[in-house]
Scaffold this motif. Sequence first.
Motif, PDB file in Angstrom:
ATOM      1  N   ARG A  80       0.890  -1.092  -0.161  1.00  0.00           N
ATOM      2  CA  ARG A  80       0.058  -0.015   0.061  1.00  0.00           C
ATOM      3  C   ARG A  80       0.836   1.282  -0.093  1.00  0.00           C
ATOM      4  O   ARG A  80       0.906   1.911   0.893  1.00  0.00           O
ATOM      5  N   ALA A  81       1.622   1.461  -1.007  1.00  0.00           N
ATOM      6  CA  ALA A  81       2.718   2.647  -1.080  1.00  0.00           C
ATOM      7  C   ALA A  81       2.698   2.840  -2.492  1.00  0.00           C
ATOM      8  O   ALA A  81       2.402   2.364  -3.287  1.00  0.00           O
ATOM      9  N   ASN A  82       3.503   3.992  -2.550  1.00  0.00           N
ATOM     10  CA  ASN A  82       3.737   4.314  -4.205  1.00  0.00           C
ATOM     11  C   ASN A  82       4.860   3.636  -5.078  1.00  0.00           C
ATOM     12  O   ASN A  82       5.427   2.766  -4.240  1.00  0.00           O
ATOM     13  N   ALA A  83       5.023   4.045  -6.242  1.00  0.00           N
ATOM     14  CA  ALA A  83       5.910   3.030  -6.907  1.00  0.00           C
ATOM     15  C   ALA A  83       7.345   2.996  -6.416  1.00  0.00           C
ATOM     16  O   ALA A  83       7.907   2.082  -6.436  1.00  0.00           O
ATOM     17  N   VAL A  84       7.821   4.077  -5.605  1.00  0.00           N
ATOM     18  CA  VAL A  84       9.010   4.096  -5.143  1.00  0.00           C
ATOM     19  C   VAL A  84       9.362   3.276  -3.777  1.00  0.00           C
ATOM     20  O   VAL A  84       9.940   2.390  -3.534  1.00  0.00           O
ATOM     21  N   SER A  85       8.440   3.838  -2.984  1.00  0.00           N
ATOM     22  CA  SER A  85       8.517   3.290  -1.644  1.00  0.00           C
ATOM     23  C   SER A  85       8.091   1.968  -1.314  1.00  0.00           C
ATOM     24  O   SER A  85       8.328   1.542  -0.372  1.00  0.00           O
ATOM     25  N   VAL A 337       1.512   8.486 -10.930  1.00  0.00           N
ATOM     26  CA  VAL A 337       2.845   7.818 -10.657  1.00  0.00           C
ATOM     27  C   VAL A 337       3.764   8.946 -10.071  1.00  0.00           C
ATOM     28  O   VAL A 337       4.417   8.924  -8.991  1.00  0.00           O
ATOM     29  N   PRO A 338       4.118   9.991 -10.850  1.00  0.00           N
ATOM     30  CA  PRO A 338       5.054  11.093 -10.060  1.00  0.00           C
ATOM     31  C   PRO A 338       4.524  11.765  -9.323  1.00  0.00           C
ATOM     32  O   PRO A 338       5.080  12.165  -8.260  1.00  0.00           O
ATOM     33  N   VAL A 339       3.118  11.943  -9.446  1.00  0.00           N
ATOM     34  CA  VAL A 339       2.268  12.863  -8.470  1.00  0.00           C
ATOM     35  C   VAL A 339       2.342  12.227  -7.074  1.00  0.00           C
ATOM     36  O   VAL A 339       2.694  12.572  -5.803  1.00  0.00           O
ATOM     37  N   ALA A 340       1.902  10.775  -6.956  1.00  0.00           N
ATOM     38  CA  ALA A 340       1.923   9.919  -5.804  1.00  0.00           C
ATOM     39  C   ALA A 340       3.221   9.954  -5.239  1.00  0.00           C
ATOM     40  O   ALA A 340       3.407  10.095  -3.735  1.00  0.00           O
ATOM     41  N   ALA A 341       4.245   9.825  -5.992  1.00  0.00           N
ATOM     42  CA  ALA A 341       5.804   9.643  -5.342  1.00  0.00           C
ATOM     43  C   ALA A 341       6.315  11.094  -4.678  1.00  0.00           C
ATOM     44  O   ALA A 341       6.652  10.906  -3.629  1.00  0.00           O
ATOM     45  N   LEU A 342       5.884  11.949  -5.499  1.00  0.00           N
ATOM     46  CA  LEU A 342       6.272  13.043  -5.012  1.00  0.00           C
ATOM     47  C   LEU A 342       5.532  13.847  -3.609  1.00  0.00           C
ATOM     48  O   LEU A 342       6.319  14.197  -2.693  1.00  0.00           O
ATOM     49  N   THR A 343       4.339  13.413  -3.784  1.00  0.00           N
ATOM     50  CA  THR A 343       3.619  13.994  -2.372  1.00  0.00           C
ATOM     51  C   THR A 343       3.946  12.892  -1.211  1.00  0.00           C
ATOM     52  O   THR A 343       4.374  13.431  -0.158  1.00  0.00           O
ATOM     53  N   GLU A 344       4.028  11.722  -1.579  1.00  0.00           N
ATOM     54  CA  GLU A 344       4.394  10.789  -0.458  1.00  0.00           C
ATOM     55  C   GLU A 344       5.871  11.028   0.078  1.00  0.00           C
ATOM     56  O   GLU A 344       6.079  10.937   1.335  1.00  0.00           O
ATOM     57  N   ARG A 345       6.738  11.124  -0.873  1.00  0.00           N
ATOM     58  CA  ARG A 345       7.968  11.131  -0.273  1.00  0.00           C
ATOM     59  C   ARG A 345       8.584  12.413   0.078  1.00  0.00           C
ATOM     60  O   ARG A 345       9.506  12.550   0.752  1.00  0.00           O
ATOM     61  N   LEU A 346       8.042  13.399  -0.642  1.00  0.00           N
ATOM     62  CA  LEU A 346       8.647  14.676  -0.356  1.00  0.00           C
ATOM     63  C   LEU A 346       7.693  15.489   0.354  1.00  0.00           C
ATOM     64  O   LEU A 346       8.154  16.798   0.827  1.00  0.00           O
ATOM     65  N   TRP A 348       5.274  16.998  -0.389  1.00  0.00           N
ATOM     66  CA  TRP A 348       4.630  18.117  -1.131  1.00  0.00           C
ATOM     67  C   TRP A 348       3.075  18.274  -1.189  1.00  0.00           C
ATOM     68  O   TRP A 348       2.464  17.023  -1.023  1.00  0.00           O
ATOM     69  N   SER A 349       2.308  19.089  -1.453  1.00  0.00           N
ATOM     70  CA  SER A 349       0.936  18.965  -1.332  1.00  0.00           C
ATOM     71  C   SER A 349       0.695  18.468  -2.815  1.00  0.00           C
ATOM     72  O   SER A 349       1.551  18.582  -3.849  1.00  0.00           O
ATOM     73  N   ARG A 350      -0.371  18.004  -3.074  1.00  0.00           N
ATOM     74  CA  ARG A 350      -0.777  17.482  -4.300  1.00  0.00           C
ATOM     75  C   ARG A 350      -0.757  18.569  -5.359  1.00  0.00           C
ATOM     76  O   ARG A 350      -0.348  18.112  -6.639  1.00  0.00           O
ATOM     77  N   ARG A 351      -1.253  19.846  -4.787  1.00  0.00           N
ATOM     78  CA  ARG A 351      -1.069  20.943  -5.956  1.00  0.00           C
ATOM     79  C   ARG A 351       0.370  21.031  -6.124  1.00  0.00           C
ATOM     80  O   ARG A 351       0.329  21.209  -7.728  1.00  0.00           O
ATOM     81  N   LYS A 352       1.081  21.130  -5.540  1.00  0.00           N
ATOM     82  CA  LYS A 352       2.518  21.370  -6.069  1.00  0.00           C
ATOM     83  C   LYS A 352       3.110  20.213  -6.954  1.00  0.00           C
ATOM     84  O   LYS A 352       3.486  20.600  -7.668  1.00  0.00           O
ATOM     85  N   ALA A 353       2.762  19.151  -6.334  1.00  0.00           N
ATOM     86  CA  ALA A 353       3.440  17.840  -7.146  1.00  0.00           C
ATOM     87  C   ALA A 353       2.670  17.960  -8.549  1.00  0.00           C
ATOM     88  O   ALA A 353       3.563  17.687  -9.371  1.00  0.00           O
ATOM     89  N   THR A 354       1.345  18.272  -8.609  1.00  0.00           N
ATOM     90  CA  THR A 354       1.137  18.143 -10.119  1.00  0.00           C
ATOM     91  C   THR A 354       1.271  19.497 -10.929  1.00  0.00           C
ATOM     92  O   THR A 354       1.543  19.126 -11.945  1.00  0.00           O
ATOM     93  N   ALA A 355       1.450  20.537 -10.274  1.00  0.00           N
ATOM     94  CA  ALA A 355       1.809  21.855 -10.846  1.00  0.00           C
ATOM     95  C   ALA A 355       3.277  21.551 -11.536  1.00  0.00           C
ATOM     96  O   ALA A 355       3.402  21.555 -12.796  1.00  0.00           O
TER      97      ALA A 355
END
Length: 460
Positions: A80-85, A337-346, A348-355
């Motif tokens: 139950r984690a993102n593609a990196v974690s 894929v990048p949005v989930a990894a960026l928000t969960e690992r860094l 970041w807010s979903r907004r920032k990761a998506t932008a």
Amino acid sequence: MTPIEIKNKTNMTQRDGFTSTFGVLVATLGSAVGLGNIWKFPYLTGTNGGAGFLLVYLLATLLLGLPVMIGETMLGRATRANAVSIFEKLRPAQPFWKIIGYTGMLAAMLILGFYTEVAGWVFAYIFKALSGSLLHGDASAAQAQFKATIANPLSALAWQWAVLLLTGGIIMLGVSKGIEAVAKRLMPVLFLLLVVLCIRSLTLSGAGAGLKFLFAPDFSKVSAGVILTAVGLAFFKLSIGMGTMLTYGSYFRDDQNIPVTAGRVMLADLSISLLAGIAIFPAVFTFHFAPTDGPALVFLTIPAVFASMPGGQIFMVLFFVLTALASIGAILSLLEVPVAALTERLHWSRRKATALTVLLIAILGAPAALSNGAAAHWTIFGLTFFDFYDFVSSNLLLPVGGLLLCVFVGWIIGRDWVQSQLSNRGLLANQAVVTGVFMLLRYVSPVLIVIVLLRGLKVF
Ligand code: TRP
């Protein structure tokens, strides 16, 4: 259901994901079905010689695609984690495996760089169909019209940005529930429309030639390069090798029968591709197009078939609308894929990761969008940016991602764990299926991928 909706749900219920077995099926299918079926499958089948390519693609789907899809969703659900974690959780002492997640993010960006452009062409064709300007069956006029559409630099960029803003907005704002509810109802309509198209195509004068091209193999055309392309398509079609299915698996239910779900998705996806092929190839031979017309193929042939039907214009609009919706579902699963990894690992807010993701894709994607006009002469290894992104992602990154996944599941994770996961801790009586999948993942698929990659890339 799309990722954001699942996310909302999981926030409330501790990441337990989909509410029904059917929901899982629809969500996974929503990622798999897209431009890959309607645009890429027919055009690659055309440029790679027809039936021989189709046969290799079918084999690749069964021997590589299905087991890797099962493996990916299994890892996602178990952690139950993102593609990196996922890899960090399973093997904290072996940081190497996170590379699967990172190459996946890179592949997602490259795929989106050209995929959003093709989706833009589909949007443009909705308007052309509405205006009635597509209603002709004349091959050279249709070709000229398509070339003019994709060559114009301003409209090429504008359509790509429109697609990026729309899909980025959906991911960011979480309004995907409505979109998906619509897409869910429209998927059967797309299926029916394709059946209607097939019936019309099969009554065209070129039906025999079209079916022969699609189903009577000429093995002299099956080179190592053709095999690599078929394998790349098998990965692309099932959204595997780069993290989409890892991420989607993390939203699967604990009682989901993973092998059965993956098998159903594969069969449904395959039938949509085959229907598209049966609709297109008879038209190619009837209206004097060429199977080798490349990425233009669907944009040329489908309007020609509709033009030969009563009520064709309405059907044509519907066809491009449905294709656009299917492409949005696939794009959302790529963006996730990048949005989930960026928000969960860094964090970041979903907004920032998506932008950030969307901005990067707009920059990366611009030379691909312009490849058919202003930037046609910009090449890397002799390929335009559009073709280069496609080649590197489908023929290199996805197979390498799939290979690493096979090694991880077959050799690092091992049999007992896989057995327990795929049988839902012994609740399912599917011992034989699990053994088969495990043997494929451990021995057959990795060896095949290595041979196909080395031969296809002319390493030996
Ligand atoms: N499978 C989709 C299609 O065929 C595209 C897609 C969505 C994809 N997610 C992916 C391809 C992940 C590769 C990897 O249209």
